[in-house]
Every structure is written in structure tokens, then in C-alpha cells.
Scaffold this motif. Sequence first.
Motif, PDB file in Angstrom:
ATOM      1  N   PRO A  97     -42.986  64.093  86.635  1.00 22.64           N
ATOM      2  CA  PRO A  97     -42.838  64.812  85.358  1.00 22.64           C
ATOM      3  C   PRO A  97     -41.601  64.415  84.548  1.00 22.64           C
ATOM      4  N   SER A  98     -40.521  64.018  85.230  1.00 24.70           N
ATOM      5  CA  SER A  98     -39.302  63.687  84.468  1.00 24.70           C
ATOM      6  C   SER A  98     -39.512  62.434  83.613  1.00 24.70           C
ATOM      7  N   VAL A  99     -40.395  61.540  84.067  1.00 25.81           N
ATOM      8  CA  VAL A  99     -40.696  60.342  83.263  1.00 25.81           C
ATOM      9  C   VAL A  99     -41.421  60.759  81.986  1.00 25.81           C
ATOM     10  N   LEU A 100     -42.409  61.657  82.140  1.00 28.87           N
ATOM     11  CA  LEU A 100     -43.177  62.094  80.956  1.00 28.87           C
ATOM     12  C   LEU A 100     -42.303  62.872  79.981  1.00 28.87           C
ATOM     13  N   GLU A 101     -41.350  63.629  80.521  1.00 31.85           N
ATOM     14  CA  GLU A 101     -40.479  64.392  79.627  1.00 31.85           C
ATOM     15  C   GLU A 101     -39.766  63.464  78.650  1.00 31.85           C
ATOM     16  N   ILE A 102     -39.445  62.282  79.107  1.00 30.25           N
ATOM     17  CA  ILE A 102     -38.768  61.311  78.229  1.00 30.25           C
ATOM     18  C   ILE A 102     -39.791  60.585  77.347  1.00 30.25           C
ATOM     19  N   THR A 103     -40.855  60.075  77.952  1.00 27.39           N
ATOM     20  CA  THR A 103     -41.736  59.186  77.184  1.00 27.39           C
ATOM     21  C   THR A 103     -42.691  59.932  76.246  1.00 27.39           C
ATOM     22  N   GLN A 104     -42.787  61.255  76.400  1.00 27.22           N
ATOM     23  CA  GLN A 104     -43.635  62.023  75.461  1.00 27.22           C
ATOM     24  C   GLN A 104     -42.898  62.355  74.184  1.00 27.22           C
ATOM     25  N   HIS A 105     -41.615  62.072  74.162  1.00 20.08           N
ATOM     26  CA  HIS A 105     -40.798  62.566  73.065  1.00 20.08           C
ATOM     27  C   HIS A 105     -39.990  61.397  72.505  1.00 20.08           C
ATOM     28  N   ARG A 106     -40.339  60.965  71.293  1.00 17.94           N
ATOM     29  CA  ARG A 106     -39.750  59.734  70.764  1.00 17.94           C
ATOM     30  C   ARG A 106     -38.222  59.761  70.681  1.00 17.94           C
ATOM     31  N   LEU A 107     -37.658  60.936  70.391  1.00 16.83           N
ATOM     32  CA  LEU A 107     -36.192  61.006  70.296  1.00 16.83           C
ATOM     33  C   LEU A 107     -35.551  60.847  71.666  1.00 16.83           C
ATOM     34  N   ARG A 108     -36.087  61.614  72.639  1.00 16.41           N
ATOM     35  CA  ARG A 108     -35.526  61.500  73.989  1.00 16.41           C
ATOM     36  C   ARG A 108     -35.683  60.071  74.507  1.00 16.41           C
ATOM     37  N   GLU A 109     -36.830  59.470  74.165  1.00 21.52           N
ATOM     38  CA  GLU A 109     -37.119  58.114  74.617  1.00 21.52           C
ATOM     39  C   GLU A 109     -36.077  57.120  74.070  1.00 21.52           C
ATOM     40  N   LYS A 110     -35.833  57.208  72.761  1.00 21.87           N
ATOM     41  CA  LYS A 110     -34.876  56.267  72.148  1.00 21.87           C
ATOM     42  C   LYS A 110     -33.461  56.514  72.670  1.00 21.87           C
ATOM     43  N   GLU A 111     -33.114  57.802  72.856  1.00 27.73           N
ATOM     44  CA  GLU A 111     -31.780  58.114  73.391  1.00 27.73           C
ATOM     45  C   GLU A 111     -31.639  57.556  74.805  1.00 27.73           C
ATOM     46  N   PHE A 112     -32.717  57.690  75.576  1.00 29.30           N
ATOM     47  CA  PHE A 112     -32.699  57.179  76.944  1.00 29.30           C
ATOM     48  C   PHE A 112     -32.504  55.655  76.946  1.00 29.30           C
ATOM     49  N   VAL A 113     -33.282  54.951  76.125  1.00 33.83           N
ATOM     50  CA  VAL A 113     -33.196  53.485  76.115  1.00 33.83           C
ATOM     51  C   VAL A 113     -31.785  53.056  75.683  1.00 33.83           C
ATOM     52  N   ARG A 114     -31.257  53.722  74.678  1.00 27.09           N
ATOM     53  CA  ARG A 114     -29.908  53.399  74.209  1.00 27.09           C
ATOM     54  C   ARG A 114     -28.888  53.640  75.330  1.00 27.09           C
ATOM     55  N   SER A 115     -29.114  54.714  76.108  1.00 32.89           N
ATOM     56  CA  SER A 115     -28.173  55.013  77.202  1.00 32.89           C
ATOM     57  C   SER A 115     -28.224  53.942  78.297  1.00 32.89           C
ATOM     58  N   CYS A 116     -29.304  53.153  78.326  1.00 29.46           N
ATOM     59  CA  CYS A 116     -29.406  52.044  79.297  1.00 29.46           C
ATOM     60  C   CYS A 116     -28.690  50.796  78.770  1.00 29.46           C
ATOM     61  N   GLY A 117     -28.142  50.884  77.561  1.00 27.82           N
ATOM     62  CA  GLY A 117     -27.475  49.725  76.970  1.00 27.82           C
ATOM     63  C   GLY A 117     -28.468  48.726  76.396  1.00 27.82           C
ATOM     64  N   ILE A 118     -29.681  49.185  76.126  1.00 27.16           N
ATOM     65  CA  ILE A 118     -30.732  48.303  75.581  1.00 27.16           C
ATOM     66  C   ILE A 118     -30.933  48.660  74.110  1.00 27.16           C
ATOM     67  N   GLY A 119     -31.167  47.634  73.288  1.00 27.49           N
ATOM     68  CA  GLY A 119     -31.233  47.838  71.831  1.00 27.49           C
ATOM     69  C   GLY A 119     -32.437  48.650  71.384  1.00 27.49           C
ATOM     70  N   VAL A 120     -32.221  49.490  70.391  1.00 25.16           N
ATOM     71  CA  VAL A 120     -33.303  50.230  69.711  1.00 25.16           C
ATOM     72  C   VAL A 120     -32.997  50.175  68.210  1.00 25.16           C
ATOM     73  N   PRO A 121     -33.986  50.369  67.354  1.00 21.20           N
ATOM     74  CA  PRO A 121     -33.675  50.459  65.926  1.00 21.20           C
ATOM     75  C   PRO A 121     -32.748  51.658  65.687  1.00 21.20           C
ATOM     76  N   ALA A 122     -31.894  51.574  64.662  1.00 18.78           N
ATOM     77  CA  ALA A 122     -31.052  52.736  64.320  1.00 18.78           C
ATOM     78  C   ALA A 122     -31.972  53.924  64.073  1.00 18.78           C
ATOM     79  N   PHE A 123     -31.562  55.120  64.513  1.00 21.66           N
ATOM     80  CA  PHE A 123     -32.444  56.280  64.332  1.00 21.66           C
ATOM     81  C   PHE A 123     -31.640  57.554  64.169  1.00 21.66           C
ATOM     82  N   ALA A 124     -32.306  58.582  63.643  1.00 21.21           N
ATOM     83  CA  ALA A 124     -31.681  59.902  63.515  1.00 21.21           C
ATOM     84  C   ALA A 124     -32.757  60.965  63.664  1.00 21.21           C
ATOM     85  N   ARG A 125     -32.335  62.144  64.132  1.00 24.59           N
ATOM     86  CA  ARG A 125     -33.268  63.264  64.324  1.00 24.59           C
ATOM     87  C   ARG A 125     -33.499  63.960  62.988  1.00 24.59           C
TER      88      ARG A 125
END
Length: 384
Positions: A97-125
Motif C-alpha cells: 500500500p505504501s507504493v500506491l500511496e505515492i504513485t496514486q498522487h501526482r504531487l507525492r510522486e513528484k516530491e518522492f522522485v525529487r527526494s531521490c535526487g532524480i530530475g522532474v519538471p518544475a512543479f507546484a501544488r
Amino acid sequence: MSPLLPGATLGILGSGQLGRMFAMAARRMGYRVVVYSPDADSPAGTLADEEIVAGYEDEETLFRFADRVDAVTLEFENVPVAALRALEGRTRVAPGPSVLEITQHRLREKEFVRSCGIGVPAFARVASETDAIAAVEAVGPSGVLKTATLGYDGKGQSRVRPGDDVSGIWRSLGSVEAIYEAFVPFAGEYSALAARGPAGEIATVGPTRNEHSHHILDVSVYPAGLSPRQEQDARDISREIAERLDVVGLICVELFLTESGEWLVNELAPRPHNSKHWTIEGASISQFELQVRAICGLPLPEVVAPRPAAMANLLGDVWSDGEPRWDEALKTPETALHLYGKRDPRAGRKMGHLTSLAETPEQAEARVRAARAALLSPKTSTAS
Ligand code: AMP
């Protein structure tokens, strides 16, 4: 954790074509398959050993499902997290379930990827009209506004251009929580896939080049025409994300390659992905078998793709003139047809796909496009 060997029963949440191809791979390997979804007579259910038709909120039936299976996976990432939580503890659930909690939610997903040090487009909530205006100021006037949840194939999103009324666009998306992303003038779209087992072992499938039409995947090609460095970086991104997410199963990473050669992550999918269907004919282990192996804790050796491959989706539009000319398309050498058993060929609905192999990626792409075009060949007259 001891491996689940052939003979065990695998459950899958969701019953579309991804579940169908998973069921085919699992049954070929000697597993029993139980499909759970709200839809009867589904693409996956008709090929499974058993089809349970019930809502994802129906706890009693979820418990019965858990009792019937040795592990549960999914083919659809919008399964309610509560359903996975209900199953957890009663059976092996992969991804958790913790994987889905991130991948079901575009903001959490982008924040997660950024926290891995991997590039994402600039974004805001964006959760209000004021946020919408502030987001455009922070990120720039050219962007894409997407609902935080439940978007796919371009649904729940809107392009924003300089001078547009962003608040109005946000209202037109239903005034729900959203993410505003910088529009990326990408050089190309790609996807990389990692399969990860319970002990942390990982196999990757190299990046595929993807072309979309009307926001829906149209054609995927492998190899993707990248430099060895770019290809390795894309694999490493999928590996890093699989590890950091602690996923068991598959994770597909949709990527933009910028003009300056940088990878940016667009989206994550913790399931098989349309852009990897070519692995059925084109790779030593298909993505569906990888899913089976990963959730069962079976070995995940290197995936080898000896010949270039290309896949073309068949949408309902192909039926606009009546039954497609299967006889014509199947004349194409080294080309396989997949139909998902859906009865109603609506425009834009994914009904099947074709995969072609060839000597070069360009030839594979030309071949699969020609095969698809042949489906629309003029009908032979039956009038006497
Ligand atoms: P998505 O639903 O997020 O996968 O978006 C569907 C398609 O819209 C992508 O495959 C891209 O072609 C396009 N798209 C989404 N986000 C962006 C972006 N930030 N910049 C440019 N194109 C985008």
C-alpha cells in the motif's frame, strides 16, 4: 521469504488487458490465477481460473479473495489503498500500500522522485485559485495543470499557455487538488522498467522510445536510439526508484529526454506498462513474467532483447469501417497480433496491439506501422 512456486495461486486486482497478459504468463508457468475487479466477463477474468466480481470496498469479499490466493498483485494503480491494507496480513501483497500511496498522487510522486535526487519538471501544488496564480509565477507561464489523482492518458489535465486564465482552467478540472508542471519541450518520450523481488534483487528492461497520439500511447520502439550512457542512466533511474520505493513487483518510469540530454521523470506506474508489451515477443523474459517472478520471489536474471522490436496499439478507431482486415495485417513477417477480448470497439479504447521484430528498430517500427495500416485495407467485395 520462501518463493511461491508454480502450483501456487496468484490474485490480481484489476481485470483489463494488463491483467489478461499477466494471467497468460502466470498460467503458462503453472500458477493458478484469480482475478478480482468490479467488472464481469472482463479481459483478464475470461482467461483466469477464477473471476471474482466485487467492489474494491467490499471487505468481506476481499477477505475471501485473500483466503483463496498465495499472493496479490495489481494491474491498475487506482485500486483504493484501503483494499491493499485489508489484504495485507492475510496474504502477500506486492506492491504494498505504501507504493500506491505515492504513485496514486501526482504531487507525492513528484516530491518522492525529487527526494531521490532524480530530475522532474518544475512543479507546484494548486488547491485554490490563489495557488493557481502563484504556481504560474513560480514555475512559468507555459505548463500543464493536472489533477493530483485519477488522471491517465491525458485525462484530468490541461495545457496552460502564456496569458491563459489559469484559475479558470483549474475550475474546469473540478477545483480539486492539482499539480502545475512546467511544460517540457522534450526531445522525446521514453519509459524504463524495473522488476524487484522481495529480497531486493532487480532486473531492468532498457528504455523504450514512445510516441503518443491524442495523449494515448501509439507506438513504442526498442532499442530507443539512445547513447549507451543515456540508456544506462535510464535503467539506473528505474533501479533507484524501485529501491527507494521498496517496491516488490514492477515499476515503470515514464521519462522525458530534454533537448540538453537530461532525463526528467513524468510519471511512475507500479504495474506492467503498455510501452513494454513488445517484451512478450522481443525479450527473454516478458514484463508479465517479470511481474510473476518478482512477486513470487523467483530469480530475476538479466533481460535480453536479441532483436529490435516495435509495438503499435490498436484502438477502437481501427473498427470505424467495420471489422479490420486481420488477413492483410497478418501477412507482415515477424508480427504478432494481440486482442484483449473487448467487445465494444469505442474510439480511443485500447482493444489490442501488434508487435513486430526486425533487423533494426527503424525496420521494426516501419513493419508494425505497415501491419496496422493493412488493417484498414479496402474490403474485398462480397457482392455477387
Ligand atoms: P501524463 O498523463 O502525465 O502521462 O501525460 C500524458 C502526456 O502529456 C505525456 O505523455 C506527455 O506527452 C504530455 N505531458 C505531460 N506532462 C507534460 C509536461 N510537463 N511537459 C510536456 N508534456 C507533458
